[in-house]
Design a protein around this motif. Sequence first.
Motif, PDB file in Angstrom:
ATOM      1  N   PHE A  82     128.022  83.736  38.191  1.00 54.49           N
ATOM      2  CA  PHE A  82     128.364  82.324  38.273  1.00 54.49           C
ATOM      3  C   PHE A  82     128.035  81.609  36.975  1.00 54.49           C
ATOM      4  CE2 PHE A  82     123.958  82.359  39.357  1.00 54.49           C
ATOM      5  CZ  PHE A  82     123.465  81.170  38.844  1.00 54.49           C
ATOM      6  N   TYR A  83     128.695  80.463  36.810  1.00 53.51           N
ATOM      7  CA  TYR A  83     128.432  79.571  35.677  1.00 53.51           C
ATOM      8  C   TYR A  83     128.297  78.178  36.265  1.00 53.51           C
ATOM      9  CZ  TYR A  83     128.863  77.043  31.301  1.00 53.51           C
ATOM     10  OH  TYR A  83     128.613  76.224  30.231  1.00 53.51           O
ATOM     11  N   CYS A  84     127.304  77.441  35.809  1.00 52.33           N
ATOM     12  CA  CYS A  84     127.112  76.102  36.349  1.00 52.33           C
ATOM     13  C   CYS A  84     127.633  75.070  35.356  1.00 52.33           C
ATOM     14  CB  CYS A  84     125.625  75.909  36.630  1.00 52.33           C
ATOM     15  SG  CYS A  84     125.378  74.675  37.873  1.00 52.33           S
TER      16      CYS A  84
ATOM     17  N   GLY B 285     128.161  71.032  39.008  1.00 52.01           N
ATOM     18  CA  GLY B 285     126.966  70.309  39.467  1.00 52.01           C
ATOM     19  C   GLY B 285     125.769  70.642  38.609  1.00 52.01           C
ATOM     20  N   LYS B 286     124.617  70.124  39.015  1.00 50.24           N
ATOM     21  CA  LYS B 286     123.364  70.364  38.271  1.00 50.24           C
ATOM     22  C   LYS B 286     122.800  71.720  38.658  1.00 50.24           C
ATOM     23  CE  LYS B 286     121.997  66.249  36.367  1.00 50.24           C
ATOM     24  NZ  LYS B 286     122.414  66.441  35.002  1.00 50.24           N
ATOM     25  N   PRO B 287     122.459  72.557  37.676  1.00 50.37           N
ATOM     26  CA  PRO B 287     121.977  73.905  37.987  1.00 50.37           C
ATOM     27  C   PRO B 287     120.794  73.921  38.956  1.00 50.37           C
ATOM     28  CG  PRO B 287     122.159  73.593  35.610  1.00 50.37           C
ATOM     29  CD  PRO B 287     122.537  72.294  36.246  1.00 50.37           C
ATOM     30  N   GLU B 288     119.834  72.998  38.735  1.00 47.96           N
ATOM     31  CA  GLU B 288     118.615  73.069  39.559  1.00 47.96           C
ATOM     32  C   GLU B 288     118.919  72.806  41.036  1.00 47.96           C
ATOM     33  OE1 GLU B 288     119.209  71.340  36.899  1.00 47.96           O
ATOM     34  OE2 GLU B 288     118.436  69.290  36.942  1.00 47.96           O
ATOM     35  N   LYS B 289     120.044  72.155  41.312  1.00 45.12           N
ATOM     36  CA  LYS B 289     120.395  71.899  42.708  1.00 45.12           C
ATOM     37  C   LYS B 289     121.338  73.012  43.224  1.00 45.12           C
ATOM     38  CE  LYS B 289     122.453  68.379  45.641  1.00 45.12           C
ATOM     39  NZ  LYS B 289     123.843  68.800  45.775  1.00 45.12           N
ATOM     40  N   GLU B 290     122.339  73.329  42.395  1.00 37.04           N
ATOM     41  CA  GLU B 290     123.410  74.229  42.863  1.00 37.04           C
ATOM     42  C   GLU B 290     122.989  75.698  42.922  1.00 37.04           C
ATOM     43  OE1 GLU B 290     126.096  72.936  44.018  1.00 37.04           O
ATOM     44  OE2 GLU B 290     125.666  70.898  43.327  1.00 37.04           O
ATOM     45  N   ILE B 291     122.182  76.117  41.943  1.00 40.00           N
ATOM     46  CA  ILE B 291     121.885  77.551  41.863  1.00 40.00           C
ATOM     47  C   ILE B 291     121.059  78.046  43.060  1.00 40.00           C
ATOM     48  CG2 ILE B 291     120.848  79.387  40.448  1.00 40.00           C
ATOM     49  CD1 ILE B 291     121.717  77.714  37.994  1.00 40.00           C
ATOM     50  N   PRO B 292     119.990  77.334  43.432  1.00 37.36           N
ATOM     51  CA  PRO B 292     119.238  77.819  44.604  1.00 37.36           C
ATOM     52  C   PRO B 292     120.128  77.905  45.854  1.00 37.36           C
ATOM     53  CG  PRO B 292     117.966  76.161  43.421  1.00 37.36           C
ATOM     54  CD  PRO B 292     119.325  76.178  42.794  1.00 37.36           C
ATOM     55  N   THR B 293     121.009  76.917  46.034  1.00 35.30           N
ATOM     56  CA  THR B 293     121.890  76.944  47.211  1.00 35.30           C
ATOM     57  C   THR B 293     122.781  78.182  47.165  1.00 35.30           C
ATOM     58  OG1 THR B 293     121.967  74.556  46.971  1.00 35.30           O
ATOM     59  CG2 THR B 293     123.543  75.505  48.513  1.00 35.30           C
ATOM     60  N   LEU B 294     123.352  78.429  45.998  1.00 37.66           N
ATOM     61  CA  LEU B 294     124.250  79.588  45.861  1.00 37.66           C
ATOM     62  C   LEU B 294     123.506  80.893  46.150  1.00 37.66           C
ATOM     63  CD1 LEU B 294     127.204  80.342  44.524  1.00 37.66           C
ATOM     64  CD2 LEU B 294     125.741  81.186  42.716  1.00 37.66           C
ATOM     65  N   ILE B 295     122.308  81.009  45.573  1.00 34.61           N
ATOM     66  CA  ILE B 295     121.518  82.242  45.769  1.00 34.61           C
ATOM     67  C   ILE B 295     121.240  82.447  47.257  1.00 34.61           C
ATOM     68  CG2 ILE B 295     119.248  83.294  45.366  1.00 34.61           C
ATOM     69  CD1 ILE B 295     119.358  82.089  42.546  1.00 34.61           C
ATOM     70  N   GLU B 296     120.884  81.348  47.920  1.00 32.88           N
ATOM     71  CA  GLU B 296     120.572  81.466  49.351  1.00 32.88           C
ATOM     72  C   GLU B 296     121.821  81.810  50.157  1.00 32.88           C
ATOM     73  OE1 GLU B 296     118.231  77.930  50.231  1.00 32.88           O
ATOM     74  OE2 GLU B 296     116.858  78.565  48.641  1.00 32.88           O
ATOM     75  N   ASN B 297     122.954  81.166  49.834  1.00 32.20           N
ATOM     76  CA  ASN B 297     124.196  81.453  50.569  1.00 32.20           C
ATOM     77  C   ASN B 297     124.646  82.901  50.413  1.00 32.20           C
ATOM     78  OD1 ASN B 297     124.277  78.866  51.414  1.00 32.20           O
ATOM     79  ND2 ASN B 297     125.866  78.170  50.004  1.00 32.20           N
ATOM     80  N   ILE B 298     124.483  83.396  49.201  1.00 32.05           N
ATOM     81  CA  ILE B 298     124.936  84.780  48.944  1.00 32.05           C
ATOM     82  C   ILE B 298     123.933  85.790  49.495  1.00 32.05           C
ATOM     83  CG2 ILE B 298     125.168  86.424  47.014  1.00 32.05           C
ATOM     84  CD1 ILE B 298     126.719  84.338  45.510  1.00 32.05           C
ATOM     85  N   GLY B 299     122.702  85.349  49.613  1.00 34.77           N
ATOM     86  CA  GLY B 299     121.632  86.273  50.047  1.00 34.77           C
ATOM     87  C   GLY B 299     121.240  87.208  48.920  1.00 34.77           C
TER      88      GLY B 299
END
Length: 430
Positions: A32-34, A81-95
């Motif tokens: 991914f790229y933010c 979006g902002k990395p600090e918000k988007e990246i954790p969500t993405l990591i959690e969604n993907i597992g």
Amino acid sequence: MKAIIWFTNNLRTLDHPLLHKACKEATTVEAFYCYDPSLFEEDLKGVVKIGPYRKKFLIESLLDLQEQLERLHIPLHIIVGKPEKEIPTLIENIGATDLFYQKNWHDEERQTEKAVRQNLNKQISYHSAYDQFLITPSELPFEVSELPRVFTVFRKQIEKQCSIAAPLPIPKAIDQNIKTKVSKEWETISKEVASIKNDPRTAFPFKGGSQAGLDRINSYFWDTDQVAVYKKTRNGMIGTSYSTKFSPWLANGSVSARTIYQMLKQYEIERTSNESTYWVFFELLWREFFKYVGLKHGNLLFKSGGILKKEFAQGQDTNLFLKWKEGNTSNSFINAHMKELSKTGWMSNRGRQNVASYWSKTLGQDWRRGAAYFESMLLDYDVDSNWGNWMYTSGVGNDPRDRIFDPNRQAKMYDPNGTFQKKWLQESLF
Ligand SMILES: Cc1cc2nc3c(=O)[nH]c(=O)nc-3n(C[C@H](O)[C@H](O)[C@H](O)COP(=O)(O)OP(=O)(O)OC[C@H]3O[C@@H](n4cnc5c(N)ncnc54)[C@H](O)[C@@H]3O)c2cc1C
């Protein structure tokens, strides 16, 4: 292992150590790229971090990276979006279980990394590596803290004691079938590229992306043999041929310095090896030197006194700034360069040295304001090269001679018939 690779300014698949590692060790790999829209808008001080030309180049580079990764069956999700918000969500969604990312040494990037980690609600493993050097810090013949202040001393040590590693090949495609998530916001943003037009006078008419970068190297080396006369032409200011024009691809990492070095060596074996081919390497070492200056000195790069912690003129004349930026000073050589920059995002090295010296030394203004304007406008903006060269030219960095450029003399030497000035000042003459 469910790996996820965070691309930043390493937008390539060739010579990408982290991608290699992930492809080798993981069962699934996603990338991914933010894309942070706030970087493309005016901040509270009215400054845009990434202006229109670099934005276009970046979007082209991302679309190209998406294609490259598709060939490896790896989806590149571009999140707006902002990395600090988007990246954790993405990591959690993907597992995801493992995050791979490029090691950075500047505060802003490190703060973002820290915030990403803090906002994650699950334990994952982190893998990071330096990805912008010809010679990585662990391969240096000295500690980074012992970096010489003068370039020549650095260059001689590197030339004598280091060998440059070969670039890693593109990894093999992996056996998975995961679709790329394309958001509506990204679809809209990626279409904006079409509305940003190139000025036909530009010396940099090229597209972003690894493919365009590799095409440029092939053309500069093999099709035209321009590299064999680089030392004679490099002070030019007009057209595509006077210098390599590799810097924008190097800056966003769509081509690695090691790839260029390897192709240069190949050219020397197969065609010719002379002072000019050596000089391209010499210039790549300047890039390397400034990266290490940034790594060693961190935030001193952005301080008025620079790495020398020296007293320096700090003029804050906004009227003068507007005149300089818009190419309306009393000097036509300076004006022509500033117009070129504002209309194309490009300026030759000769031009950069002149306009920077003029701003900081002749006009006695705060060099950081000039550097921030370059940051916004340059297609090839690179934190270390830009702020390092600005410090150097402003007398607060690594220049042992602390020179001042006389733009009239420079114009006589490098634009004796005024061709460059006419090219960019035509419209203001009528
Ligand atoms: C005030 C100022 C600001 C600058 N800002 C940047 C910047 O943000 N990004 C950037 O890449 N370069 C910057 N430079 C360095 C240099 O001007 C550009 O790298 C060069 O003009 C790019 O054109 P080219 O690729 O055709 O370079 P070439 O002359 O063909 O050189 C080949 C490569 O060597 C490297 N190189 C050459 N000269 C330098 C140098 N002085 N410092 C660091 N690397 C160098 C670049 O990677 C370049 O692509 C700046 C110079 C000055 C004086």
